[in-house]
Design a protein around this motif. Structure first.
Motif, PDB file in Angstrom:
ATOM      1  N   CYS A 311       0.828  -1.218   0.000  1.00 58.86           N
ATOM      2  CA  CYS A 311       0.000   0.000   0.000  1.00 58.86           C
ATOM      3  C   CYS A 311       0.852   1.253   0.000  1.00 58.86           C
ATOM      4  N   ILE A 312       1.923   1.244   0.786  1.00 58.36           N
ATOM      5  CA  ILE A 312       2.808   2.417   0.850  1.00 58.36           C
ATOM      6  C   ILE A 312       3.497   2.638  -0.490  1.00 58.36           C
ATOM      7  N   GLY A 313       3.941   1.566  -1.136  1.00 58.21           N
ATOM      8  CA  GLY A 313       4.590   1.702  -2.433  1.00 58.21           C
ATOM      9  C   GLY A 313       3.656   2.263  -3.488  1.00 58.21           C
ATOM     10  N   VAL A 314       2.423   1.752  -3.534  1.00 62.73           N
ATOM     11  CA  VAL A 314       1.442   2.246  -4.510  1.00 62.73           C
ATOM     12  C   VAL A 314       1.092   3.701  -4.226  1.00 62.73           C
ATOM     13  N   ALA A 315       0.903   4.041  -2.948  1.00 62.90           N
ATOM     14  CA  ALA A 315       0.587   5.425  -2.590  1.00 62.90           C
ATOM     15  C   ALA A 315       1.732   6.362  -2.967  1.00 62.90           C
ATOM     16  N   SER A 316       2.970   5.940  -2.756  1.00 65.67           N
ATOM     17  CA  SER A 316       4.129   6.760  -3.116  1.00 65.67           C
ATOM     18  C   SER A 316       4.195   6.977  -4.624  1.00 65.67           C
TER      19      SER A 316
END
Length: 377
Positions: A311-316
């Protein structure tokens, strides 16, 4: 499932179809009709039809990606990453496109696929696996080396393809995932400074048009009629929308008179700003911010650290795309060719964003009820 995130993504996709329809319609009606009939007579169906095809096929791919438990991506991470690197390497042997840039695999003369978009997801999965196997946050320089190695390979390949904008996306994903995993902030600052020094030799790898973009950003009045034409006219068209905008499908709009090149792809935001004005743009930006916040919220409640890192990677990734595209449309950042998620015309980016969103929703559907407190474990 997080229905708020799902609804926001669906709304953005629908807005994208409408905004592309607005950007590509003819400025004047050849039949002389007015009102709704006049709008219909000016519609160019080619771009909207293509976007709808990519949207529907991307939805199918997203359903497939989201149907599996996201943990399967952890088991296959190394193979997914290797496949992504193979695609990036394959592009180097493809014929160059516009600006002598090798960034696509051509299936036919008019149909192509940009692996650099999809490989962002391969990289996110690999980084999520690496970070989720740690027992704590990164605190020392030597602990960074494996992550730097897995990042240097895709960044180096896309730089060889002269896709510097895509390279910046990988670096932003890398920084975002490290920061939110609890990495020592001093290491992050040191990496940022080191990246600035290493960026100096890249100047000599850039194409002439890429150097011109940077120079025009540093001096906006340098060449407004030639190499700075895109940004100068984009700012002018965006400003004409003023507070409330001129309205969608307005006959004779500046954007429809081709004042803005690439008006349905890179500069879709400037064209949209003319139509919906400052108020409409603020609502649009708020919708993008809402999507990023929901993804980060899902990361906090994920069942495990691998889901959290996904989730953090996609949000970034999406946050960088949004900030870079909007800012380059209004002259606050250099032009890099980064598309605006769900709004810009293009199949590779649409597929990537839909699949990435499906992966986040997969984490959402399988999250635990209590708050996930330790993203490092």
């Amino acid at each position: 499932m997080d229905w708020w995130l799902f609804s926001a993504i669906v709304l953005l996709c629908l807005c994208g179809v409408v905004f592309i329809l607005n950007a590509t319609c003819d400025p004047y009606s050849e039949t002389g009709e007015t009102g709704l009939l006049g709008v219909i007579s000016r519609i160019n169906p080619y771009y909207v039809r293509s976007q709808l095809i990519w949207l529907l096929t991307g939805t199918v791919l997203a359903l497939i990606a989201g149907a599996f438990d996201y943990k399967i991506y952890r088991q296959l991470a190394i193979w997914i990453y290797a496949f992504g690197m193979f695609l990036l390497a394959l592009v180097l042997f493809m014929p160059a496109g516009r600006g002598n840039v090798k960034n696509a695999i051509y299936i036919t003369d008019t149909l192509s696929f940009q692996p650099g978009e999809l490989v962002k997801l391969c990289y996110i999965v690999m980084m999520a696996r690496l970070l989720s196997t740690r027992e704590g946050p990164i605190q020392k320089v030597r602990e960074l080396f494996p992550y730097l190695l897995y990042t240097a390979l895709p960044v180096g390949l896309v730089i060889l393809e002269r896709e510097v904008g895509t390279a910046l996306v990988y670096l932003c994903i890398f920084a975002g995932m490290l920061f939110l995993s609890g990495t020592n902030w001093k290491l992050l600052v040191g990496m940022g400074l080191s990246a600035g020094v290493c960026a100096v030799p890249i100047w000599f790898v850039l194409g002439d048009y890429q150097r011109e973009r940077i120079l025009n950003f540093l001096d906006p009045s340098r060449d407004v009629s030639n190499t700075g034409y895109h940004v100068n006219n984009a700012k002018m068209v965006a400003g004409t929308g003023e507070l409330w905008g001129k309205g969608l499908f307005r006959e004779g709009a500046m954007s429809q008179l081709d004042y803005v090149p690439e008006k349905h792809t890179d500069f879709i935001f400037a064209v949209t700003a003319e139509a919906i004005g400052l108020v409409g743009c603020m609502i649009l930006v708020a919708l993008f911010v809402f999507v990023i916040i929901r993804m980060l919220k899902i990361a906090r409640t994920a069942r495990d650290s691998f889901g959290s890192m996904i989730c953090i990677g996609v949000a970034s990734m999406m946050a960088f795309h949004i900030v870079e595209n909007i800012c380059m449309n209004i002259g606050l950042l250099p032009v890099t060719g980064i598309p605006l998620p769900f709004l810009s015309y293009g199949g590779s980016a649409m597929w990537t964003n839909l699949i990435a969103s499906a992966m986040v929703l997969s984490v959402s559907m399988r999250r635990k009820n209590t708050r996930y407190e330790n993203p490092g474990n």
